[in-house]
Structure formats: C-alpha cells, structure tokens
Design a protein around this motif. Structure first.
Motif: not given
Length: 507
Positions: A193-217
C-alpha cells in the motif's frame, strides 16, 4: 401493462422461480472463475502492470463496480428480462442503442466462449499430461469439455447453479488455505500500500487487468426471469458478487505479493509470465506437492465451471434477441425445464466451429485463439458495462428521480470509472489480449462494425419490419416493472409510457 398477444408461450418460456440470490451469485462467480483469475489474469497484472500495487488496483476497481452496482440495482428493480445489458440500454437509451448493445453482447460473449474452449483445451492438455502422463490433442480435450458442459447445462438452471456452487467453493477454498499459510509463515506486507508501489509501474495496465478479473460478474440481470423475487434477488446478488470477488482477489493477491516481496513482485511475476506458474510455484513452497496437485485439478474444474457459466450467459443473450425476433425466432425454443435448447446448440456450435478452425490450421490455442477471442470478448463486456451505466444515469434523470445518490451520483461515478477502464482496454488492447499480432490489434475495430450494424439494423426494422421494431418495447415490459415505480410521479410514469424509447423516443 400486460400484453397477451406477446406473452411467452410454453415453448419459449424460461424456468420461473428457480434461483435465489445464492444461485445467481454461484452462476456469475463461476463465470468469473476466481482460481483462473488469480493464477492467470491477476499474475499478468502483477507482471505487466503495477507489480505489488495490484492489491490497490483491485480495491480501486471494486469501488468503481460497487458504485456502478448502486445504479444497476435500481434499474434491476424496474426490469425483469433475460436480455441483461441489452434490456438496460433499451430502457434508458432507446431501440437503436439497444440493438448496438445487443450486437456487441452477441459478439463479445460468443467470442469469449470460443476463447474459453481454447483455454480449457490447452490447460487440460498440459495439466492432465503433467499429472497423469495422458497425452491428447488440446482440441480433443476441448470437445470433451464442451460435450460435458452441454449435457450438464441442459439439466436446468437450478442444476447449473448447484453444480457451479460446489466448484466455486472448492476453488476458493484452496486459495483461502494458501492465503492462511502465507499469513501464518510470513504475515502480510503493508508495503503493497506504499504509494511508490501502488502508483508505480504501469498502473493503468494494472487497473485494466484488475477489471478483467471481474468480467462475468455483471451477468446477474441475465437470470432475472429465472430468479425468485427478482427485484430483490438481482440487486442482492450483484452487490454480493462484486464485493466477494473484489475482497477475495485483493486479499489473495496481497498474500502472493507478500510471499515474494512487494518491491520485487513485478520482476518475479514477469519471470513466470511465459509459463504462468507463479501461483503453483508458491503453492509448492507453502502447501506442498499434494495440495499443489489438488490446486491444478481445481484449476481444471474452475475452467470447466467458467465454460458452463459463460455458455449460460451467452445463451440467454441469444434467447432474448431471438424472442424479440432480432435473431431467428426458432432460437427462442426452450426445453420443458426452461433451458433455451436451440440457443444452447447454436452457441456451442459457433464456439466449437471457431476453435476447430484454429485446430485444423495447427495453430497454438494459447498464442492465437485465446488472445483473439478472449481479448475482444473482455473488451466487449467492458463496453457493455459502460453502456449500461450510461443508460442508468440517463433513464433516471429523464424520469426526474429524486434519489440523487442511488440514481445519479453513484452511477455517474461508476460510469466515469468504467469509461476510463474501457479507454485503457482499447489503448492497451495488445497487452490485454497477450498478443501483438496485427490481426489481434485490429479487433477493437469490431466495435465500430457493431455500432454501424446496430444502427443500420434499427433503420431497416423501423422502415421494413415496424411490428418487430415496435415489439422490442413490448418484449421488454412483458414482465412488468418493479416497486421502484413508486418513487416516480404519476405524471412522469405517463410520460415514460408515452415515450418508451427513453432518450431516443423520437427515433
């Protein structure tokens, strides 16, 4: 208002009063396939997205979908129809937009099932071969699974709910055991939950894959005609499904990130991305060989359950559109137990035909079939969620509904969040699909084809088949509206009846 001339005949009636809230939850969570989502999709998010920050990505997407669910629940109280998001858009945005939505749903869900056929064939070939030494071509395994899923889904939606419920409990249980093992030995690291990790890397791609896990709900509304007291069951099931998968995915990803180290999670997951075995490697370390073998078997069960659940959802879109005579009316035929039999045959015939063509050409399913079909299917379903959110906002604003939080603020915030996710899906489509092949990169343009096709179909029906075009609203209202109408003034209700097209009433 009843419409005797349009009532569902016994030969095209779904099973009534067959599902309570738990049954609907089992059906949609089985489509989500939690174990598959963690083993495959979540780990791709860690590898290519924001690493250890995927825990926060899951929490953020959960908030967006819960906000969307607030409006979804209110709309579900007004609509009882197997058309799912098509019905929502028909109610809120009118017939042309609904036909666009119907085409996107048809393409998206059917592509998704075709991709699921390839996925299940590949994993059965590799995991069964590893566990037993039995070597069969992936398409043989896929065809055997399709036949099994077809036979089981024909037993009725209540049977499907019970079978999928058992599979869901088992696949979730093994990951809960893993989570506990990591917590007992390591504890959970709050570095995720450290901001440097939570907002690090490619956060947009992270959000996209997180949303993909919900597909079907989002498919709870598809089962409203088969649910007991749908005005209560569907909203409860929607909140329960979104809340469960959000918390479960976040906690299990947190356990995995804690096991490898939050700062190193991205690089470690990237090393395992090609083989997709990070979760199994950690399971070997924390649970041992026997339980890891059990996890592999449960992954196969998860894939089979997802195939059944996605087939049920795709079949109900075919059924609903054929009942409204957008597709051939014969496809709305049902068995005595309410299963859409011809729609089921047509859906699996399409999926097997697509998968079979890849097999005949000797193509690797995981490199070609799965990314192309599942990638666009995921994008299509994300677009459907955004369209449904827009329909909810427009419908209740037009009705001058005074419940601002439930019918405007929360749905609008959900719409904004879903729009961002759709934009991420389009701009990062090759990452989402897992392939940079030129033909795969062109698949998002199918959305434009669906838009043009839906609008063209609406114009054709309005001019040449007015009885079908006008009948779309009749089919939508055949089961009546819910108690939520009491929140709207009589004058507004009269206005709704006078302009059943929503914002497209003049079209």
């Amino acid at each position: 208002m009843s419409h005797p001339n349009r009532d569902t005949s016994p030969s095209d009636a779904l099973s009534r009063n067959s599902l309570g809230a738990p049954g609907v939850v089992f059906l949609v969570l089985a489509a989500v396939a939690p174990l598959t989502g963690i083993v495959v999709v979540a780990m791709l998010g860690v590898a290519f997205g924001n690493g250890g920050g995927m825990v926060c990505s899951f929490l953020a997407v959960t908030v967006v979908l819960l906000l969307f669910s607030v409006g979804y629940a209110q709309m579900s109280k007004q609509i009882v129809n197997a058309g799912g998001f098509y019905s929502f858009v028909l109610k809120g945005l009118g017939r042309p937009a609904a036909l666009v939505t119907g085409l996107i749903a048809m393409i998206g869900y059917n592509f998704f099932v075709a991709g699921a056929v390839g996925t299940i064939g590949f994993f059965f070939q590799s995991l069964v071969g590893e566990l037993t030494g039995i070597e069969l071509h992936w398409f043989v395994w896929a065809l055997a699974c399709v036949i099994g899923a077809f036979v089981l889904t024909r037993q009725g939606i209540d049977f499907s709910a019970r079978a999928l419920g058992i599979a869901l409990v088992l696949e979730v249980s093994i990951l809960v055991v893993f989570d506990i093992a990591v917590f007992v030995r390591n504890g959970f690291s709050f570095a995720a939950f450290d901001p440097s990790i939570a907002f690090g890397g490619s956060m947009g791609v992270g959000l996209l894959f997180a949303a993909t896990v919900f597909v079907g709900v989002e498919a709870t509304g598809l089962f409203s005609e088969e649910a007991r007291d749908p005005h209560r069951t569907i909203p409860r099931a929607t909140f329960a499904a979104v809340g469960f998968i959000g918390v479960f995915a976040a906690v299990t990803t947190w356990a995995i990130v804690s096991a490898v180290g939050a700062a190193n999670a991205g690089s470690v997951a990237l090393e395992h991305a090609a083989t997709g075995d990070l979760v199994f490697a950690l399971s070997q370390q924390y649970l041992g060989t026997a339980l890891t073998d059990v996890m592999m078997v449960l992954l196969l069960m998860s894939l089979f359950a997802a195939l059944m659940a996605l087939h049920n959802s795709a079949t109900r879109y075919i059924y609903s559109l054929s009942r409204a005579q957008i597709l051939p009316k014969a496809l709305s035929s049902t068995r005595r137990n309410g299963v859409p039999q011809r729609a089921s045959v047509a859906q699996f015939a399409f999926a097997v035909g697509v998968a079979g063509s890849f097999a005949v050409l000797g193509l690797d399913p995981l490199a070609t079939l799965v990314p192309s079909m599942t990638g666009f299917g995921t994008l299509g379903i994300l677009v459907l969620q955004a369209l449904a959110a827009l329909a909810v906002v427009v419908h209740f604003r037009r009705a001058h509904d005074h419940r601002l939080w439930r019918t405007f603020v929360a749905p609008l915030l959900g719409l904004i969040g879903l729009t961002v996710i759709v934009a991420l899906a389009i701009t990062n489509f090759t990452t989402l699909a897992g392939s940079d092949a030129p033909l795969v990169a062109l698949l998002p343009w199918l959305l434009m084809v669906a838009i043009a096709g839906g609008l063209g179909l609406a114009a054709f029906l309005r001019r040449h088949r007015p009885q079908i075009y006008n009948g779309l609203n009749t089919d939508l209202e055949r089961f009546g509206l819910g108690d939520d109408r009491t929140h709207v003034s009589g004058a507004v209700r009269q206005g709704d009846n006078a302009h059943p097209e929503g914002v497209a009433g003049a079209s």
